[in-house]
Design a protein around this motif. Structure first.
Motif, PDB file in Angstrom:
ATOM      1  N   TYR A 158      -6.217  10.953  -8.121  1.00 10.14           N
ATOM      2  CA  TYR A 158      -7.332  11.693  -7.523  1.00 10.14           C
ATOM      3  C   TYR A 158      -7.976  10.986  -6.326  1.00 10.14           C
ATOM      4  N   ALA A 159      -7.665   9.714  -6.108  1.00  5.80           N
ATOM      5  CA  ALA A 159      -8.311   8.956  -5.040  1.00  5.80           C
ATOM      6  C   ALA A 159      -7.284   8.391  -4.077  1.00  5.80           C
ATOM      7  N   ASN A 160      -7.718   8.126  -2.854  1.00  4.77           N
ATOM      8  CA  ASN A 160      -6.852   7.488  -1.868  1.00  4.77           C
ATOM      9  C   ASN A 160      -6.583   6.045  -2.266  1.00  4.77           C
ATOM     10  N   PRO A 161      -5.412   5.487  -1.889  1.00  8.79           N
ATOM     11  CA  PRO A 161      -5.143   4.080  -2.182  1.00  8.79           C
ATOM     12  C   PRO A 161      -6.211   3.142  -1.634  1.00  8.79           C
ATOM     13  N   SER A 162      -6.791   3.494  -0.466  1.00  6.53           N
ATOM     14  CA  SER A 162      -7.809   2.634   0.134  1.00  6.53           C
ATOM     15  C   SER A 162      -9.085   2.587  -0.701  1.00  6.53           C
ATOM     16  N   LEU A 163      -9.427   3.690  -1.400  1.00  6.54           N
ATOM     17  CA  LEU A 163     -10.601   3.679  -2.267  1.00  6.54           C
ATOM     18  C   LEU A 163     -10.356   2.768  -3.471  1.00  6.54           C
ATOM     19  N   VAL A 164      -9.172   2.867  -4.058  1.00  6.27           N
ATOM     20  CA  VAL A 164      -8.824   1.995  -5.175  1.00  6.27           C
ATOM     21  C   VAL A 164      -8.847   0.539  -4.717  1.00  6.27           C
ATOM     22  N   GLY A 165      -8.310   0.296  -3.522  1.00  9.15           N
ATOM     23  CA  GLY A 165      -8.331  -1.065  -2.994  1.00  9.15           C
ATOM     24  C   GLY A 165      -9.736  -1.550  -2.704  1.00  9.15           C
ATOM     25  N   ILE A 184      -8.793  -9.190   0.216  1.00  9.05           N
ATOM     26  CA  ILE A 184      -8.017  -8.699   1.368  1.00  9.05           C
ATOM     27  C   ILE A 184      -7.083  -7.549   0.995  1.00  9.05           C
ATOM     28  N   VAL A 185      -7.051  -7.153  -0.269  1.00  9.71           N
ATOM     29  CA  VAL A 185      -6.160  -6.062  -0.691  1.00  9.71           C
ATOM     30  C   VAL A 185      -6.348  -4.790   0.151  1.00  9.71           C
ATOM     31  N   PRO A 186      -7.608  -4.333   0.423  1.00 14.47           N
ATOM     32  CA  PRO A 186      -7.737  -3.132   1.259  1.00 14.47           C
ATOM     33  C   PRO A 186      -7.098  -3.277   2.635  1.00 14.47           C
ATOM     34  N   ILE A 187      -7.108  -4.493   3.179  1.00 15.51           N
ATOM     35  CA  ILE A 187      -6.474  -4.716   4.479  1.00 15.51           C
ATOM     36  C   ILE A 187      -4.956  -4.585   4.360  1.00 15.51           C
ATOM     37  N   ILE A 188      -4.402  -5.135   3.275  1.00 13.74           N
ATOM     38  CA  ILE A 188      -2.962  -5.002   3.035  1.00 13.74           C
ATOM     39  C   ILE A 188      -2.594  -3.530   2.864  1.00 13.74           C
ATOM     40  N   VAL A 189      -3.447  -2.791   2.142  1.00  9.86           N
ATOM     41  CA  VAL A 189      -3.209  -1.353   1.948  1.00  9.86           C
ATOM     42  C   VAL A 189      -3.196  -0.638   3.294  1.00  9.86           C
ATOM     43  N   LEU A 190      -4.154  -0.986   4.161  1.00 15.24           N
ATOM     44  CA  LEU A 190      -4.211  -0.358   5.483  1.00 15.24           C
ATOM     45  C   LEU A 190      -2.947  -0.640   6.288  1.00 15.24           C
ATOM     46  N   LEU A 191      -2.509  -1.886   6.286  1.00 10.97           N
ATOM     47  CA  LEU A 191      -1.324  -2.255   7.056  1.00 10.97           C
ATOM     48  C   LEU A 191      -0.088  -1.515   6.571  1.00 10.97           C
ATOM     49  N   PHE A 192       0.104  -1.468   5.250  1.00  9.91           N
ATOM     50  CA  PHE A 192       1.270  -0.767   4.716  1.00  9.91           C
ATOM     51  C   PHE A 192       1.137   0.747   4.877  1.00  9.91           C
ATOM     52  N   ALA A 233      -0.691  -9.128  -1.181  1.00 14.10           N
ATOM     53  CA  ALA A 233       0.217  -8.338  -0.343  1.00 14.10           C
ATOM     54  C   ALA A 233       1.106  -7.447  -1.203  1.00 14.10           C
ATOM     55  N   SER A 234       1.618  -8.004  -2.290  1.00 10.63           N
ATOM     56  CA  SER A 234       2.486  -7.239  -3.177  1.00 10.63           C
ATOM     57  C   SER A 234       1.721  -6.096  -3.840  1.00 10.63           C
ATOM     58  N   TYR A 235       0.495  -6.371  -4.265  1.00 13.49           N
ATOM     59  CA  TYR A 235      -0.316  -5.346  -4.927  1.00 13.49           C
ATOM     60  C   TYR A 235      -0.716  -4.247  -3.940  1.00 13.49           C
ATOM     61  N   GLY A 236      -1.036  -4.623  -2.709  1.00 15.66           N
ATOM     62  CA  GLY A 236      -1.371  -3.629  -1.702  1.00 15.66           C
ATOM     63  C   GLY A 236      -0.207  -2.698  -1.415  1.00 15.66           C
ATOM     64  N   LEU A 237       1.000  -3.250  -1.337  1.00 12.11           N
ATOM     65  CA  LEU A 237       2.189  -2.428  -1.135  1.00 12.11           C
ATOM     66  C   LEU A 237       2.404  -1.501  -2.329  1.00 12.11           C
ATOM     67  N   TYR A 238       2.178  -2.013  -3.527  1.00 14.72           N
ATOM     68  CA  TYR A 238       2.326  -1.193  -4.736  1.00 14.72           C
ATOM     69  C   TYR A 238       1.394   0.018  -4.700  1.00 14.72           C
ATOM     70  N   LEU A 239       0.125  -0.181  -4.285  1.00 13.56           N
ATOM     71  CA  LEU A 239      -0.833   0.927  -4.249  1.00 13.56           C
ATOM     72  C   LEU A 239      -0.359   2.048  -3.325  1.00 13.56           C
ATOM     73  N   CYS A 269       8.042   0.021  -7.332  1.00 12.32           N
ATOM     74  CA  CYS A 269       6.691  -0.155  -7.858  1.00 12.32           C
ATOM     75  C   CYS A 269       6.673  -1.209  -8.967  1.00 12.32           C
ATOM     76  N   GLY A 270       7.717  -1.231  -9.789  1.00 17.08           N
ATOM     77  CA  GLY A 270       7.803  -2.239 -10.840  1.00 17.08           C
ATOM     78  C   GLY A 270       7.964  -3.639 -10.274  1.00 17.08           C
ATOM     79  N   ILE A 271       8.729  -3.740  -9.178  1.00 17.99           N
ATOM     80  CA  ILE A 271       8.947  -5.043  -8.542  1.00 17.99           C
ATOM     81  C   ILE A 271       7.667  -5.547  -7.880  1.00 17.99           C
ATOM     82  N   THR A 272       6.997  -4.657  -7.116  1.00 13.79           N
ATOM     83  CA  THR A 272       5.809  -5.083  -6.368  1.00 13.79           C
ATOM     84  C   THR A 272       4.549  -5.108  -7.232  1.00 13.79           C
ATOM     85  N   GLY A 273       4.388  -4.088  -8.080  1.00 12.53           N
ATOM     86  CA  GLY A 273       3.146  -3.961  -8.844  1.00 12.53           C
ATOM     87  C   GLY A 273       3.101  -4.795 -10.101  1.00 12.53           C
ATOM     88  N   ILE A 274       4.261  -5.183 -10.634  1.00  8.90           N
ATOM     89  CA  ILE A 274       4.285  -5.974 -11.864  1.00  8.90           C
ATOM     90  C   ILE A 274       4.911  -7.343 -11.632  1.00  8.90           C
TER      91      ILE A 274
END
Length: 297
Positions: free
Chosen positions: A241-248, A104-112, A163-169, A74-79
């Protein structure tokens, strides 16, 4: 105030902060501080703040090899990758291009999510992915004719950042269900700081900070306190409290706010061509995200 209202309020504030950051960061870099030097200032400051707060107030540790390795990822991808690509890309491209491509972050979240969490991908979502990717491709392709050679590479770095942020979520969600938000954010910023310092050390040491005007100092303070500390903390808390897709999905608000702020600051121009490509991206992301989003009480 219900938990649902709190989550949506936190995510709206994050979108407002990020939307402002596109233009505010352009005020600072590259004239005053290089993009990687700015990352070192932000990430190291946040790592110190969250590290002290976590040790003195939360006093919680991440346990187990699996959770510790996940927190490092998470530190590598999210930061680290996220910040290096975002500021490197924003330094080369325009605020509006960067904001639109981040949609496109929600799409990356969906793919991951489909790969890592075995989430089913319907034909409608596949169509949405194709539509949004077409809009992103056209936006990037059109950058070649804007007279700024760096725009193309800047846009590609923003895509890699998304892409990196979507993977982090997706990666951070299980950790948020087990640990305090400060514990997670403290760890990921510590990991990120170790990685980004070698990239930006020379740039952070180069400027003569005594010559900075007051408005540049205020911009740096905003990026450290609001963009780095408040935004990451609220985003990470909301994931409990929320799904990653909602945050995205709240990424939708960023380009709208970024466009208004960029035009207001005179940092960019919103053209009809960009508007058409934006509609393709938004339509595709809508098709991908058109599901009932549950927020746990």
């Amino acid at each position: 105030m219900s938990k649902q209202v709190q989550v949506h309020g936190a995510l709206f504030l994050v979108a407002l902060i990020y939307g402002s950051n596109y233009s505010i960061a352009k005020e600072v870099m590259p004239f005053y501080v290089g993009p990687y030097g700015l990352i070192v200032i932000r990430v190291v400051s946040a790592a110190i703040f969250f590290g002290i707060f976590s040790r003195l107030v939360v006093k919680e540790k991440i346990v187990g090899w699996a959770d510790n390795m996940r927190s490092v990822l998470c530190g590598i991808t999210g930061i680290a990758i996220n910040q290096l690509c975002f500021f490197g890309g924003l330094n080369l491209t325009s605020p509006i291009n960067a904001a639109l491509l981040m949609v496109i972050v929600p799409i990356i979240v969906l793919l991951f999510s489909a790969i890592l969490l075995r989430e089913r991908v319907s034909a409608r979502k596949v169509g949405g992915i194709a539509l949004a990717c077409s809009g992103a491709f056209l936006l990037i392709y059109s950058s070649r004719g804007e007279g700024t050679p760096g725009n193309l590479w800047g846009d590609l770095l923003i895509i890699l950042n998304a892409a990196s942020y979507g993977l982090y979520l997706v990666l951070v969600k299980p950790l948020m269900q087990k640990y305090n938000a400060f514990t997670i954010v403290s760890r990921i910023f510590a990991v990120g700081a170790v990685i980004v310092v070698p990239f930006g050390f020379n740039q952070v040491m180069a400027p003569n900070y005594s010559l900075f005007p007051a408005e540049i100092w205020w911009a740096i303070v905003f990026m450290v306190l609001a963009v780095t500390i408040v935004a990451y903390l609220f985003n990470t808390w909301a994931l409990r409290y929320a799904n990653p897709s909602l945050v995205g999905a709240y990424i939708y608000l960023q380009p709208l706010m970024a466009i208004v702020i960029a035009i207001g600051f005179g940092k960019d121009v919103f053209t009809l061509q960009k508007g058409i490509y934006a509609l393709l991206i938004f339509a595709g992301v809508y098709l991908v995200s058109r599901t009932r989003q549950a927020v746990a009480e």
